[in-house]
Design an enzyme around this catalytic site. Structure first.
Site, PDB file in Angstrom:
ATOM      1  CB  CYS A   2     -15.829  14.739 -11.037  1.00 20.87           C
ATOM      2  SG  CYS A   2     -14.359  14.931 -10.049  1.00 20.87           S
ATOM      3  NE  ARG A  27     -17.500  12.409 -16.410  1.00 16.44           N
ATOM      4  CZ  ARG A  27     -17.705  13.544 -17.057  1.00 16.44           C
ATOM      5  NH1 ARG A  27     -18.347  13.525 -18.205  1.00 16.44           N
ATOM      6  NH2 ARG A  27     -17.280  14.677 -16.576  1.00 16.44           N
ATOM      7  CD1 TRP A  81      -9.934  10.591 -12.586  1.00 21.76           C
ATOM      8  CD2 TRP A  81      -9.163  12.694 -12.413  1.00 21.76           C
ATOM      9  NE1 TRP A  81      -8.725  10.664 -13.225  1.00 21.76           N
ATOM     10  CE2 TRP A  81      -8.233  11.930 -13.139  1.00 21.76           C
ATOM     11  CE3 TRP A  81      -8.886  14.032 -12.190  1.00 21.76           C
ATOM     12  CZ2 TRP A  81      -7.053  12.471 -13.629  1.00 21.76           C
ATOM     13  CZ3 TRP A  81      -7.718  14.576 -12.682  1.00 21.76           C
ATOM     14  CH2 TRP A  81      -6.819  13.785 -13.398  1.00 21.76           C
ATOM     15  CG  ASN A 107     -18.541  16.942 -11.826  1.00 21.56           C
ATOM     16  OD1 ASN A 107     -18.409  16.246 -10.825  1.00 21.56           O
ATOM     17  ND2 ASN A 107     -19.075  16.499 -12.954  1.00 21.56           N
ATOM     18  N   GLY A 108     -15.561  20.186 -10.915  1.00 25.10           N
ATOM     19  CA  GLY A 108     -14.877  21.455 -11.175  1.00 25.10           C
ATOM     20  C   GLY A 108     -13.857  21.741 -10.086  1.00 25.10           C
ATOM     21  CD  GLU A 505       2.117  12.350 -30.817  1.00 27.47           C
ATOM     22  OE1 GLU A 505       3.078  11.579 -30.675  1.00 27.47           O
ATOM     23  OE2 GLU A 505       0.963  12.038 -30.503  1.00 27.47           O
ATOM     24  CE  LYS A 509      -1.183   9.714 -32.003  1.00 27.55           C
ATOM     25  NZ  LYS A 509      -0.744   9.948 -30.653  1.00 27.55           N
ATOM     26  CD  GLU A 512      -0.905   5.832 -32.416  1.00 27.98           C
ATOM     27  OE1 GLU A 512      -0.818   4.905 -31.606  1.00 27.98           O
ATOM     28  OE2 GLU A 512      -0.791   7.028 -32.087  1.00 27.98           O
ATOM     29  CG  HIS A 528      22.696  14.587 -44.393  1.00 28.73           C
ATOM     30  ND1 HIS A 528      23.920  14.915 -44.944  1.00 28.73           N
ATOM     31  CD2 HIS A 528      22.270  15.702 -43.743  1.00 28.73           C
ATOM     32  CE1 HIS A 528      24.227  16.172 -44.620  1.00 28.73           C
ATOM     33  NE2 HIS A 528      23.231  16.670 -43.902  1.00 28.73           N
ATOM     34  CE  LYS A 627      -5.585   5.634 -24.027  1.00 27.79           C
ATOM     35  NZ  LYS A 627      -4.977   6.524 -25.043  1.00 27.79           N
TER      36      LYS A 627
HETATM   37  C1  F6R Z   1       0.364   6.528 -29.214  1.00 33.75           C
HETATM   38  C2  F6R Z   1       0.253   6.026 -27.867  1.00 33.75           C
HETATM   39  C3  F6R Z   1       1.401   5.248 -27.335  1.00 33.75           C
HETATM   40  C4  F6R Z   1       1.623   5.599 -25.866  1.00 33.75           C
HETATM   41  C5  F6R Z   1       2.723   4.701 -25.271  1.00 33.75           C
HETATM   42  C6  F6R Z   1       3.042   5.085 -23.853  1.00 33.75           C
HETATM   43  O1  F6R Z   1      -0.764   7.265 -29.567  1.00 33.75           O
HETATM   44  O2  F6R Z   1      -0.725   6.219 -27.209  1.00 33.75           O
HETATM   45  O3  F6R Z   1       2.543   5.458 -28.074  1.00 33.75           O
HETATM   46  O4  F6R Z   1       1.992   6.948 -25.799  1.00 33.75           O
HETATM   47  O5  F6R Z   1       2.311   3.358 -25.302  1.00 33.75           O
HETATM   48  O6  F6R Z   1       1.913   4.973 -23.039  1.00 33.75           O
HETATM   49  P1  F6R Z   1       1.807   5.739 -21.680  1.00 33.75           P
HETATM   50  O7  F6R Z   1       1.837   7.193 -21.965  1.00 33.75           O
HETATM   51  O8  F6R Z   1       0.522   5.276 -21.091  1.00 33.75           O
HETATM   52  O9  F6R Z   1       2.997   5.325 -20.858  1.00 33.75           O
END
Ligand code: F6R
Length: 632
Positions: A2, A27, A81, A107-108, A505, A509, A512, A528, A627
């Site tokens: 929001c 946002r 939102w 907001n909130g 993870e 990170k 990528e 192994h 994204k």
């Molecule tokens: C890594 C990343 C991707 C997403 C993947 C799934 O930092 O962002 O590995 O996690 O593409 O995306 P969502 O979660 O949007 O289905």
């Protein structure tokens, strides 16, 4: 999420509000609206308010207002939102009092809105939305106009104060929860009353009037000298100036902050990149995801689940399906669902699940996790699972996204829009949401008592402060660790149990955003095969927090140390022994193993970012990645 903007002055409010709302679009939101004072209707006794609300983009609202011939110089606007109530025109802000003479944007989250609404309805107020926010409009109305006697509670009638700011203060005294609030009243033309608790509000004075917003980006063109309102502070904006008070109505003079960011930096909240901004938001994500989840009798409340407790009780198999970072959140969930609820849980890449023939019965629960809510593989797997008869439950960050629409029930992670391509705060929101689901399953299966669930819920909430501690104290250690591995060609992330899931993870990170090859391995598997990779200086990044497998992990690290590896360890605060084998130690506060992913992932996100910056990479937009992955 929001956003709020408000203006009172000498210029056209309509244009200023639309411009501010557009600035807040980043946002993420699902509807938008404005309340404008109708200047044409102004008289000594007041004016009228025009409310315009639209589902969808601000551009839609802008087109609607283009046809509105108004000379209004005061108004408030909002991007919503959805939290309480689906995205719709009645649920969009501004919300109004019964007589439409008071309008508010908020907001909130109001935690006690259900009881307040019941009381207000009993006293004759009519509600037009499903939102928690609307109670604010009616509370302010009562404080302003006067309150009738309440026979149910025996409360006497109270006269109105006929002062908008005083009425807002009075309303806030009844509300439990978080709010950034702006209100206008037809009886006080040109006045905007503002309140804040746990939700950001900034106020500024420009050449042509006074401004309020939830984010400086909305008003940065008009003023760079702003007051960042603190919790419990109130403001009255008028064309001629701004006054501030505390909760008792005493005048205060808050400090003015000069903003010297450019627009690009302002969008990033003053941080150099979105990834850092989003990492720093993670304590808030934990708190927001937990708000309203614990009922008064200590029972968990996830009513969006779309399944009755009886149906949940029949669940005998869980699949978590997801991709990338969301898949890693699933690895954490497996440990919790099997550990607490004792239900077999498999975690599968959605892209694999859809082409297998998994065993699905009507008592199978498929949990689809997706930040964007539109990942093609995850969606296809959801459709497949439903055809096969599974109940599907979505966990997503995007309201109304395909994952939300196509699942039987949904939990929204309260991460707000995530802009950096690499997921950080969404992951934390996913893990917290999955933890709630695991606790709920354990509760309905009577594997955990109400007391145990309540205690675990409290500890889960404590992770917000624990993340903050890491952010506040470990940046130097993380920087030093990053320097130690930024020139490597490859790195191994290792751990056992929860640590192994977290390592996955960490490795994703790093690879990528820094393009440094990284693999995750269960530490016990090193001997192994992967240990052959280790030569002097090879970075091994380990999650070795105090857990039941701590000693085993340390033994595995000694094998790496013996072969010359450079060892970086995420360890529990106070573990000095680990320094015997580690070249670099990054500490996290002591935490129950079940919650260690929420804290131990944070330094790995920061480490990846530091390494990427040292290697000259764009941390927000890594090459070849998008994204939202809407293709197979
Ligand atoms: C890594 C990343 C991707 C997403 C993947 C799934 O930092 O962002 O590995 O996690 O593409 O995306 P969502 O979660 O949007 O289905």
């Amino acid at each position: 999420m929001c956003g709020i903007v408000g203006y009172t002055g000498t210029e056209a409010a309509k244009d200023i509000l639309i411009d501010g709302l557009k600035r807040l679009e980043y946002r993420g939101y699902d509807s938008a609206g404005v309340a404008l004072e109708r200047a044409e209707a102004a008289s000594a006794s007041g004016c009228a308010l025009d409310i315009h609300r639209r589902v969808g983009k601000v551009a839609g609202l802008e087109s609607e207002l283009a046809c509105l011939d108004t000379a209004s110089t005061c108004g408030i606007g909002h991007t919503r939102w959805a939290t309480h109530g689906r995205p719709s025109v009645p649920n969009a802000h501004p919300h109004t009092s019964c007589d439409g003479r008071i309008a508010i944007v908020h907001n909130g989250i109001i935690e006690n809105f259900a009881e307040l609404r019941e009381e207000l309805e009993r006293r004759g107020h009519r509600f037009a939305s499903d939102t928690d926010t609307e109670v604010f409009a009616h509370l302010i109305e009562e404080a302003y106009e006067g309150r009738p006697a309440d026979p149910a509670t025996g409360e006497q009638a109270a006269p109105g104060c006929h002062d908008l700011l005083a009425a807002v203060r009075e309303a806030c005294a009844h509300v439990v929860g978080a709010y950034g609030l702006a209100a206008v009243c037809a009886d006080e033309p040109g006045v905007i009353a503002v309140a804040r608790k746990d939700s950001p509000i900034i106020i500024g004075r420009g050449e042509h009037g006074s401004y309020v917003a939830s984010d400086v980006i909305a008003v940065i063109d008009a003023t760079r000298d702003v007051v960042v309102l603190e919790d419990g502070q109130f403001a009255r904006l008028a064309p001629e100036g701004i006054t501030y008070t505390d909760a008792d109505g005493a005048a205060i003079e808050p400090a003015v902050t000069h903003i010297d960011w450019d627009i690009d930096m302002a969008e990033k909240g003053g941080y150099p990149d979105f990834m850092l901004k989003e990492i720093l938001e993670q304590p808030r994500v934990v708190r927001d995801t937990l708000v309203g989840r614990m009922g008064p009798a200590g029972e968990l409340d996830i009513d969006e689940l779309g399944l009755s407790l009886e149906e949940l009780n029949l669940i005998d198999r869980v699949y978590v399906i997801a991709c990338g970072t969301s898949y890693h959140a699933g690895l954490i969930a497996k440990n919790l669902i099997e550990g607490w609820a004792r239900i077999p849980c498999e975690v599968e890449a959605a892209s694999e699940f859809r082409y297998r023939n998994p065993i699905i019965t009507p008592s199978t629960l498929v949990v689809a996790v997706s930040q964007s809510g539109e990942t093609a593989d995850t969606l296809a797997a959801i459709r497949d699972a439903r055809i096969k008869g599974a109940k599907v439950f979505g966990i997503t960050n995007v309201v109304g996204s395909p994952v939300a629409r196509e699942s039987d029930g949904v939990i929204y992670t309260k991460a707000n829009k995530e802009i950096a391509v690499a997921s950080t705060k969404s992951f934390i929101g996913q893990v917290v949401s999955l933890t709630l689901l695991a606790l709920l399953l354990a509760q309905v299966k009577y594997r955990l008592t109400v007391g145990q669930v309540r205690m675990l819920f409290r500890e889960l909430g404590d992770t917000a402060e624990q993340i903050q501690w890491i952010l506040d104290t470990q940046t130097d250690a993380i920087h030093a660790a990053a320097e130690a591995c930024c020139d490597a060609h490859s790195a191994l992330f290792v751990g056992r149990g929860m640590g192994a899931a977290i390592a996955n993870e960490g490795a994703l990170k790093l690879k990528e955003i820094s393009y440094l090859h990284a693999e995750a391995y269960a530490a016990g598997e090193m001997k192994h095969g992967p240990i052959a990779l280790i030569d002097p200086g090879f970075p091994v990044i380990a999650v070795a927090t105090k857990s039941p497998v701590y000693d085993k992990t340390v033994s595995n690290l000694k094998e790496c140390e013996a072969r010359g590896a450079k060892i970086i360890v995420v360890a529990t605060e106070g573990d000095e022994d680990i320094r015997e084998i580690a070249d670099h130690v990054i500490y996290i506060p002591a935490v129950r193993d079940a919650f260690s992913a929420i804290t131990a992932t944070v330094p790995l996100q920061l480490l990846a970012r530091e390494v990427a910056l040292m290697r000259g990479c764009d941390v927000d937009q890594p090459r070849n990645l998008a994204k939202s992955v809407t293709v197979e």
